[in-house]
Scaffold this motif. Structure first.
Motif, mmCIF file in Angstrom:
data_model
loop_
_atom_site.group_PDB
_atom_site.id
_atom_site.type_symbol
_atom_site.label_atom_id
_atom_site.label_comp_id
_atom_site.label_asym_id
_atom_site.label_seq_id
_atom_site.Cartn_x
_atom_site.Cartn_y
_atom_site.Cartn_z
ATOM 1 N N TRP A 375 0.841 -1.203 0.000
ATOM 2 C CA TRP A 375 0.000 0.000 0.000
ATOM 3 C C TRP A 375 0.874 1.250 0.000
ATOM 4 O O TRP A 375 0.625 2.202 -0.755
ATOM 5 N N SER A 376 1.923 1.234 0.834
ATOM 6 C CA SER A 376 2.844 2.370 0.889
ATOM 7 C C SER A 376 3.566 2.565 -0.445
ATOM 8 O O SER A 376 3.726 3.691 -0.924
ATOM 9 N N LYS A 379 1.258 4.106 -3.015
ATOM 10 C CA LYS A 379 1.146 5.559 -2.828
ATOM 11 C C LYS A 379 2.349 6.274 -3.432
ATOM 12 O O LYS A 379 2.216 7.353 -4.016
ATOM 13 N N LYS A 382 1.945 6.511 -7.241
ATOM 14 C CA LYS A 382 1.038 7.594 -7.617
ATOM 15 C C LYS A 382 1.700 8.953 -7.414
ATOM 16 O O LYS A 382 1.617 9.838 -8.278
ATOM 17 N N ARG A 383 2.358 9.115 -6.265
ATOM 18 C CA ARG A 383 3.015 10.388 -5.954
ATOM 19 C C ARG A 383 4.091 10.726 -6.990
ATOM 20 O O ARG A 383 4.180 11.865 -7.471
#
Length: 391
Positions: A375-376, A379, A382-383
């Motif tokens: 999950w991290s 992210k 996406k970032r």
């Protein structure tokens, strides 16, 4: 790899194979459900001290081996579940020693770190809290344990859970949230302390860690202000210093255990006959051993890659997440295959293979479950995409 690290690793492997492995049959382990008793740990550490392999990743001048050097040493110490305990390379002590070495004041290092490096004191890291009460787990920002300044002391209250090694520890690092403030703070405390009460030691799938994993109640713990690690509110920053190396050292130690489990399974398959030929000559078994070799090598390379990133001085948060996921999942596959190859013997206590399976299953949760790391990383994907302006 440096000559000094290779020499240390060779000495560690010789010690673990010749001295530590025979202790795997020690009856004191069989009757102790929450990790080996401290009496046995100290006995092993005395032997490690005599052999010159106690705390081998920290040199006589207090400096550390590089992460890449540490990797080959800790992998060798992990060839037995008792090896890291004997050599003083076990979690949580190894990570706590690293943190204190980086952040601790000279006074803290003399009072708290020195006994740990000498193998005379175990430690515990008090961060995780009971999930049923909404406390901090994989999300440390949910921390409910509080600290309030009272003159030249801080007063801490809260509950902690899954605190590894708390039972029998002499040094504690307690994380708490300043009331009305931002972030979290870390405190060094002497243990035992009447304000830190062990409610119970949990019965868990793993059994390698002395003291097991405890649920803790903290009631009005008074800690002198000079025992705060660094500055108030900066505890999460210090946790990041500890986080990536601790994730990676877990990978190192359990890789060592799976190397040994694969040795045992290989010997079994090359000696046991069924249906007219050796097990290894049956494609189903031979292919499992081949897949183990592939996974073991990938784990080794992933650890070395991430260690190299950390050696540049980078925090390596994403890299350690990738390594932790890749290695823990691969080691689970390896341990499972070893059990399967050995059949009934694999699920018995006749070898350490069944224990390695249990320990590695728990490792998929230690220092963040696989799903939290993915999950991290998602992210971050996406970032990075948005930062690059790719709309």
């Amino acid at each position: 790899m440096t000559a000094r690290a290779t020499a240390i690793a060779d000495r560690v492997e010789t010690f673990v194979r010749e001295v530590v492995i025979p202790y795997e049959r020690d009856p004191r382990i069989a009757v102790h459900g929450h990790g080996p008793p401290d009496e046995l740990v100290q006995e092993l550490r005395d032997k490690a001290r005599e052999a010159g392999v106690l705390t081998p990743h920290i040199l006589a001048d207090g400096s550390h081996l590089t992460q890449r050097e540490t990797a080959i040493v800790l992998i060798r110490s992990g060839l037995s579940p008792l090896g890291p305990l004997a050599c003083n390379t076990m979690a949580p002590d190894e990570g706590n020693m690293y943190l204190l070495g980086k952040v601790g004041s000279p006074e803290m290092k003399e009072r708290f770190l020195a006994p740990m490096v000498a193998g005379r004191a175990r430690s515990a890291f008090f961060m995780t809290e009971p999930a049923a009460e909404g406390g901090a787990g994989s999300d440390p920002s949910m921390m409910q344990t509080t600290c309030v300044q009272d003159g030249n002391h801080w007063v801490i209250n809260g509950r902690k859970a899954f605190i590894t090694g708390a039972d029998g520890a002499k040094v504690g690092i307690v994380m708490a949230r300043p009331e009305g403030g931002e972030g979290a703070s870390m405190f060094l405390v002497d243990l035992p302390d009447p304000a830190i009460r062990i409610e119970r030691v949990l019965d868990t799938i793993d059994s390698a860690m002395p003291g097991g994993h405890a649920v803790i109640q903290i009631d009005n713990l008074r800690v002198p202000a000079d025992q705060m690690l660094g500055n108030s509110g900066e505890g999460f920053k210090y946790a990041q210093i500890r986080l990536s190396p601790a994730r990676l050292s877990h990978c190192m130690r359990w890789l060592g255990c799976c190397i040994r489990a694969n040795e045992i399974a290989t010997a079994y398959a090359c000696q046991r006959t069924a249906f007219g030929k050796l097990l290894v000559d049956h494609e189903g078994v031979g292919f499992m051993l081949a897949e183990n070799l592939i996974d073991l090598k990938q784990c080794e390379l992933m650890i070395d890659w991430c260690a190299g990133v950390l050696d540049t001085g980078a925090l390596g948060t994403a890299e350690s997440s990738m390594a932790k996921v890749a290695v823990s999942e691969a080691l689970m596959r390896i341990a499972d295959r070893c059990v399967q190859i050995m059949g009934g013997t694999g699920v018995s206590g006749d070898t350490i293979v069944e224990q390695v399976f249990r320990e590695v299953r728990a490792f998929r949760i230690y220092d963040g479950p696989t799903e939290v790391h993915k999950w991290s990383l998602a992210k971050k994907v996406k970032r990075d995409f948005l930062t690059a302006g790719q709309h």
